[in-house]
Design a protein around this motif. Sequence first.
Motif, PDB file in Angstrom:
ATOM      1  N   ARG A 151      -2.032   8.209   8.952  1.00 58.33           N
ATOM      2  CA  ARG A 151      -3.350   8.688   8.507  1.00 58.33           C
ATOM      3  C   ARG A 151      -3.861   9.825   9.379  1.00 58.33           C
ATOM      4  O   ARG A 151      -4.593  10.684   8.910  1.00 58.33           O
ATOM      5  CB  ARG A 151      -4.355   7.540   8.531  1.00 58.33           C
ATOM      6  N   GLU A 153      -4.603   6.601  -0.786  1.00 59.90           N
ATOM      7  CA  GLU A 153      -3.881   5.329  -0.661  1.00 59.90           C
ATOM      8  C   GLU A 153      -4.257   4.428  -1.823  1.00 59.90           C
ATOM      9  O   GLU A 153      -5.397   4.422  -2.264  1.00 59.90           O
ATOM     10  CB  GLU A 153      -4.244   4.636   0.649  1.00 59.90           C
ATOM     11  N   ARG A 154      -3.279   3.659  -2.270  1.00 59.43           N
ATOM     12  CA  ARG A 154      -3.539   2.730  -3.365  1.00 59.43           C
ATOM     13  C   ARG A 154      -2.808   1.430  -3.067  1.00 59.43           C
ATOM     14  O   ARG A 154      -1.667   1.442  -2.612  1.00 59.43           O
ATOM     15  CB  ARG A 154      -3.030   3.333  -4.668  1.00 59.43           C
ATOM     16  N   THR A 177       0.849  -1.181   0.000  1.00 62.67           N
ATOM     17  CA  THR A 177       0.000   0.000   0.000  1.00 62.67           C
ATOM     18  C   THR A 177       0.887   1.234   0.000  1.00 62.67           C
ATOM     19  O   THR A 177       1.805   1.346   0.810  1.00 62.67           O
ATOM     20  CB  THR A 177      -0.910   0.016   1.242  1.00 62.67           C
ATOM     21  N   ARG A 224       0.875   5.497   0.127  1.00 67.16           N
ATOM     22  CA  ARG A 224       0.068   6.647   0.540  1.00 67.16           C
ATOM     23  C   ARG A 224       0.738   7.932   0.114  1.00 67.16           C
ATOM     24  O   ARG A 224       1.945   8.096   0.281  1.00 67.16           O
ATOM     25  CB  ARG A 224      -0.109   6.635   2.059  1.00 67.16           C
ATOM     26  N   TYR A 235       0.059   2.859   9.921  1.00 68.93           N
ATOM     27  CA  TYR A 235      -1.295   3.401   9.873  1.00 68.93           C
ATOM     28  C   TYR A 235      -1.425   4.723  10.631  1.00 68.93           C
ATOM     29  O   TYR A 235      -2.335   5.491  10.365  1.00 68.93           O
ATOM     30  CB  TYR A 235      -2.301   2.404  10.448  1.00 68.93           C
TER      31      TYR A 235
END
Length: 117
Positions: A102, A72-73, A61, A63, A99
Amino acid sequence: MDLIKLVEKQFEGEARELPEFSVGDNISVGYRIREGAKERVQVFRGDVIRISGEGNNKRFTVRKISSGVGVERIFPINSPFIEELTVHKRGRVRRAKLYYLRQRQGKGARIRERVSY
């Protein structure tokens, strides 16, 4: 369970030659996009916040912040649509999943660069 892994090994294609990267690295992924009859390569540059899966099902992932909004991809490692992958900076992190980025913005969302001697 062993039967599933056996079938996955049989369907495994050639291993792609992608550069080594890890969580916290700043990378750019050239991803092939098809729009109607046309194809183009779109570059997605950001920080790797997670690597999950194993073997043929591995994915990562990325970001980035675009116009003040976090995007995010998720990219499969063995995707045939990945044209190129470039590592720009190596990040120095102490976690496997980032995480917490975020909730951060600005200077708080920075990742220190790993110093190699």
